[in-house]
Motif scaffolding. Structure first.
Motif, PDB file in Angstrom:
ATOM      1  N   THR A  73       0.128  -9.466 -16.562  1.00  0.00           N
ATOM      2  CA  THR A  73      -0.397  -9.386 -15.201  1.00  0.00           C
ATOM      3  C   THR A  73       0.737  -9.700 -14.227  1.00  0.00           C
ATOM      4  O   THR A  73       1.783 -10.219 -14.627  1.00  0.00           O
ATOM      5  N   LEU A  74       0.525  -9.399 -12.955  1.00  0.00           N
ATOM      6  CA  LEU A  74       1.467  -9.855 -11.934  1.00  0.00           C
ATOM      7  C   LEU A  74       1.423 -11.375 -11.869  1.00  0.00           C
ATOM      8  O   LEU A  74       0.389 -11.991 -12.132  1.00  0.00           O
ATOM      9  N   ALA A  75       2.526 -11.974 -11.493  1.00  0.00           N
ATOM     10  CA  ALA A  75       2.614 -13.434 -11.519  1.00  0.00           C
ATOM     11  C   ALA A  75       1.803 -14.089 -10.412  1.00  0.00           C
ATOM     12  O   ALA A  75       1.326 -15.210 -10.575  1.00  0.00           O
ATOM     13  N   SER A  76       1.624 -13.409  -9.277  1.00  0.00           N
ATOM     14  CA  SER A  76       0.944 -14.054  -8.151  1.00  0.00           C
ATOM     15  C   SER A  76       0.572 -13.020  -7.101  1.00  0.00           C
ATOM     16  O   SER A  76       1.033 -11.867  -7.132  1.00  0.00           O
ATOM     17  N   GLU A  77      -0.242 -13.465  -6.136  1.00  0.00           N
ATOM     18  CA  GLU A  77      -0.583 -12.612  -5.001  1.00  0.00           C
ATOM     19  C   GLU A  77       0.636 -12.361  -4.128  1.00  0.00           C
ATOM     20  O   GLU A  77       0.731 -11.337  -3.457  1.00  0.00           O
ATOM     21  N   GLU A  78       1.580 -13.285  -4.141  1.00  0.00           N
ATOM     22  CA  GLU A  78       2.807 -13.100  -3.365  1.00  0.00           C
ATOM     23  C   GLU A  78       3.581 -11.889  -3.879  1.00  0.00           C
ATOM     24  O   GLU A  78       4.099 -11.085  -3.099  1.00  0.00           O
ATOM     25  N   VAL A  79       3.640 -11.743  -5.199  1.00  0.00           N
ATOM     26  CA  VAL A  79       4.308 -10.573  -5.788  1.00  0.00           C
ATOM     27  C   VAL A  79       3.565  -9.306  -5.391  1.00  0.00           C
ATOM     28  O   VAL A  79       4.167  -8.295  -5.015  1.00  0.00           O
ATOM     29  N   ALA A  80       2.219  -9.345  -5.457  1.00  0.00           N
ATOM     30  CA  ALA A  80       1.419  -8.177  -5.093  1.00  0.00           C
ATOM     31  C   ALA A  80       1.660  -7.783  -3.638  1.00  0.00           C
ATOM     32  O   ALA A  80       1.770  -6.593  -3.315  1.00  0.00           O
ATOM     33  N   GLU A 178      -2.385   1.909   5.717  1.00  0.00           N
ATOM     34  CA  GLU A 178      -2.843   1.701   7.083  1.00  0.00           C
ATOM     35  C   GLU A 178      -1.792   1.020   7.965  1.00  0.00           C
ATOM     36  O   GLU A 178      -1.911   1.046   9.184  1.00  0.00           O
ATOM     37  N   ARG A 179      -0.811   0.374   7.346  1.00  0.00           N
ATOM     38  CA  ARG A 179       0.246  -0.352   8.053  1.00  0.00           C
ATOM     39  C   ARG A 179      -0.320  -1.481   8.914  1.00  0.00           C
ATOM     40  O   ARG A 179       0.272  -1.849   9.925  1.00  0.00           O
ATOM     41  N   ARG A 180      -1.470  -1.957   8.531  1.00  0.00           N
ATOM     42  CA  ARG A 180      -2.065  -3.115   9.179  1.00  0.00           C
ATOM     43  C   ARG A 180      -2.523  -4.052   8.059  1.00  0.00           C
ATOM     44  O   ARG A 180      -2.536  -3.668   6.898  1.00  0.00           O
ATOM     45  N   SER A 181      -2.922  -5.247   8.422  1.00  0.00           N
ATOM     46  CA  SER A 181      -3.231  -6.242   7.394  1.00  0.00           C
ATOM     47  C   SER A 181      -4.631  -6.062   6.819  1.00  0.00           C
ATOM     48  O   SER A 181      -5.573  -5.665   7.511  1.00  0.00           O
ATOM     49  N   HIS A 182      -4.749  -6.357   5.518  1.00  0.00           N
ATOM     50  CA  HIS A 182      -6.055  -6.580   4.915  1.00  0.00           C
ATOM     51  C   HIS A 182      -6.075  -8.008   4.364  1.00  0.00           C
ATOM     52  O   HIS A 182      -5.065  -8.701   4.396  1.00  0.00           O
ATOM     53  N   LEU A 183      -7.224  -8.454   3.891  1.00  0.00           N
ATOM     54  CA  LEU A 183      -7.406  -9.856   3.535  1.00  0.00           C
ATOM     55  C   LEU A 183      -7.134 -10.089   2.052  1.00  0.00           C
ATOM     56  O   LEU A 183      -7.801  -9.518   1.191  1.00  0.00           O
ATOM     57  N   ALA A 184      -6.159 -10.956   1.780  1.00  0.00           N
ATOM     58  CA  ALA A 184      -5.859 -11.370   0.407  1.00  0.00           C
ATOM     59  C   ALA A 184      -6.230 -12.852   0.266  1.00  0.00           C
ATOM     60  O   ALA A 184      -6.980 -13.395   1.067  1.00  0.00           O
TER      61      ALA A 184
END
Length: 225
Positions: A73-80, A178-184
């Motif tokens: 898996t990816l190591a963290s949401e930061e990597v994602a 979208e080049r805008r933020s979504h919620l993580a």
């Protein structure tokens, strides 16, 4: 040599085409085997093993063994978040590996980014909550406002359980299409899970999410633009 974070090392790890394919496949949020990732990267199992070892050493992925299999898996949401932002940069510069088509339009509408909702619907959720002061958006990050705590609890999410996790509750993640933020963050993950439980969304192949007929109506009501 300048002191500070060595971004060149991380960039070199991501920059290899085979490793980039591996990391992109893991953005689906699913734990995949080395064999599956070798197929995604278009390399042999032995070569994939070498790439995975380098990614693990660089802190970009994690592996865990279950029975006879080892899952990645990816190591963290930061990597994602970094991968999602790089995908947006590549798309914006016209660096596309395939033609656009129906599936691309679907991915732009709703998809998984690691473990939270991305695409147009993810951005709508974020911006709707921000506009109604449920989220407090500041230059240094995002927090859940008192009114947002009431909203989230009424939505069926256990905030106390989320706050017991080490993962930050709210994180902005730059959406590549979208080049805008979504919620993580843990709240972003919980919101996606809850919408699946309610029958609004269902996972399709890869990162794709499809919206049900009920979801079309209920999502628009819960997150008005």
């Amino acid at each position: 040599m300048r002191e500070g974070p060595d971004i060149a090392r991380i960039a070199a790890l991501i920059g290899d085409p085979a490793r980039a394919n591996i990391l992109t496949a893991l953005l689906s949020g699913k734990a995949l085997t080395a064999t599956e990732l070798a197929a995604e990267a278009g390399v042999t199992a032995q070569t994939a093993s070498t790439h995975l070892a380098r990614l693990a050493e660089g802190g970009l992925i994690e592996t865990r063994r279950q029975g006879r299999h080892k899952y990645v898996t990816l190591a963290s949401e930061e990597v994602a978040a970094v991968l999602e932002a790089l995908t947006g940069l590549a798309a914006g510069q016209g660096h596309l590996r395939t033609r656009t088509g129906p599936k691309d339009a679907e991915l732009r509408r709703a998809r998984v980014c690691y473990n939270h909702l991305a695409g147009d619907m993810g951005v709508r959720l974020f911006e709707s909550m921000a506009a109604r002061r449920l989220l407090e958006v500041r230059p240094d990050g995002v927090t859940l406002a008192p009114a947002g705590q009431d909203f989230v609890s009424a939505f069926g999410i256990d905030l106390a359980a989320l706050r017991s996790h080490r993962t930050p509750l709210c994180l902005p993640c730059l959406d590549w299409s979208e080049r805008r933020s979504h919620l993580a963050g843990s709240l972003g993950r919980a919101m996606l899970t809850r919408m699946q439980e309610l029958g609004w969304l269902r996972r399709a192949e890869g990162r794709l999410i499809r919206v049900t007929a009920r979801g079309e109506t209920d999502f628009a009501r819960a997150f008005p633009v």
